[in-house]
Design an enzyme around this catalytic site. Sequence first.
Site, PDB file in Angstrom:
ATOM      1  N   MET A  19      54.820  50.403  42.125  1.00 12.85           N
ATOM      2  CA  MET A  19      53.731  49.561  42.612  1.00 12.85           C
ATOM      3  C   MET A  19      52.621  50.381  43.248  1.00 12.85           C
ATOM      4  O   MET A  19      51.432  50.121  43.038  1.00 12.85           O
ATOM      5  CB  MET A  19      54.253  48.538  43.626  1.00 12.85           C
ATOM      6  N   TYR A  46      62.292  54.521  39.652  1.00  8.74           N
ATOM      7  CA  TYR A  46      63.113  53.323  39.495  1.00  8.74           C
ATOM      8  C   TYR A  46      63.848  53.306  38.157  1.00  8.74           C
ATOM      9  O   TYR A  46      63.323  53.729  37.132  1.00  8.74           O
ATOM     10  CB  TYR A  46      62.240  52.070  39.591  1.00  8.74           C
ATOM     11  N   LYS A  88      30.713  40.091  35.622  1.00 11.07           N
ATOM     12  CA  LYS A  88      31.958  39.372  35.882  1.00 11.07           C
ATOM     13  C   LYS A  88      33.082  40.376  36.192  1.00 11.07           C
ATOM     14  O   LYS A  88      32.951  41.572  35.966  1.00 11.07           O
ATOM     15  CB  LYS A  88      32.331  38.517  34.671  1.00 11.07           C
ATOM     16  N   ARG A 138      36.569  30.072  21.016  1.00  8.78           N
ATOM     17  CA  ARG A 138      37.063  30.181  22.382  1.00  8.78           C
ATOM     18  C   ARG A 138      36.475  29.063  23.226  1.00  8.78           C
ATOM     19  O   ARG A 138      37.189  28.166  23.660  1.00  8.78           O
ATOM     20  CB  ARG A 138      36.702  31.572  22.935  1.00  8.78           C
TER      21      ARG A 138
END
Length: 371
Positions: A314, A264, A38, A136
């Site tokens: 990013m 930033y 997965k 779950r």
Amino acid sequence: MPKAQETVLEIDLNALKHNFEYLKSKLQNGTKFLAVVKAFAYGNDAEEIAKYLQDLKVDYFAVAYANEGVALRKAGITAPIMVLHTLAVNCDIIIENCLEPNLYNAKILNEFIAVATEKQQKDYPVHIKFNTGLNRLGFWEKDVDYVVDKVKETSTVKVKSIFSHLAASEDLDEKAFTLGQIENFKAISENFSKTIGYQPWLHMCNTSGVLNYPEAHFDMVRPGIGLYGFGNSEKESTHLKPIASLKTVISQIHNIEKGESVGYNRAYKSNASFTKTATLPIGHADGLSRIYGNGKGFVTINGKRAPIIGNTCMDMIMVNITDIECKEGDEVIVFDGKTTSAETLAESAGTISYELITSISQRVKRIIKRP
């Protein structure tokens, strides 16, 4: 492999084979091996890894969601594929692609049976999950009669396996809880098989379950993280080989004067008379989250650690290379299992290897090292 010239994730299939064989060596003859692929095979490359594991004769695959299974079918995977988190909207494509659903509550059980009936299926293989403490997904022990009655009402589905999930198999301080889960599952399994009149496969163990609870291997095991080189303990990790190396390069070097800022929000301000920084083409869009910024995370350049400074951007990070001899174009190791493991880097930011490796963006180029 040659030195990296861009941000790349190198995937070593030899290491994957080693891990598969090590985990398989823990099993009794006849215990089936389900490989969990997965989340793009834990952030690596699901198609390449599944194809190689299929060549190694793995018995089953598991994905989280149906679209992951469809992608594997399109890539040529013919082995059985279990969908661990079946959603009602995906029942049609599960059947169309010969995937096998986990049915975990009354709603999804009834909806899948309805779709299978509409499509005139007979004895379609399904898997029933029981909750034994993870809380779950899963039916409860008291639901056995309900599930069996529903399955017996139709010939469209047949229960291939019943299973559960260990909540803390890596934590030996929770051994009593884990043993309680195992006993609960045994009781559920005995009741289910007796009531339905045949014996589905039983499975419960993830990687740590395989390593720590051989009495719970049953008919099949479901290793995930162990295939990719992590044993959830210092001892077991020494027997495994991380299959992935995340590398990048130095794009530009800057000399920063005292009082100047980097990145930033001016998150880093130089207090030294002189600071040298390197800008690297990797950022949070590539999977290196903002939590690694501001000195928590680091990379390795020419054998020395370079802390990440300022906020992670990013597409880029900046690192402090004041005390490192390097130049633009030099290779940078983010993690590789030798210089720095993904576990070590993740721990530096207070998270776990699972989160780091599964976050590696698919825009990062994959390079496959074949046997």
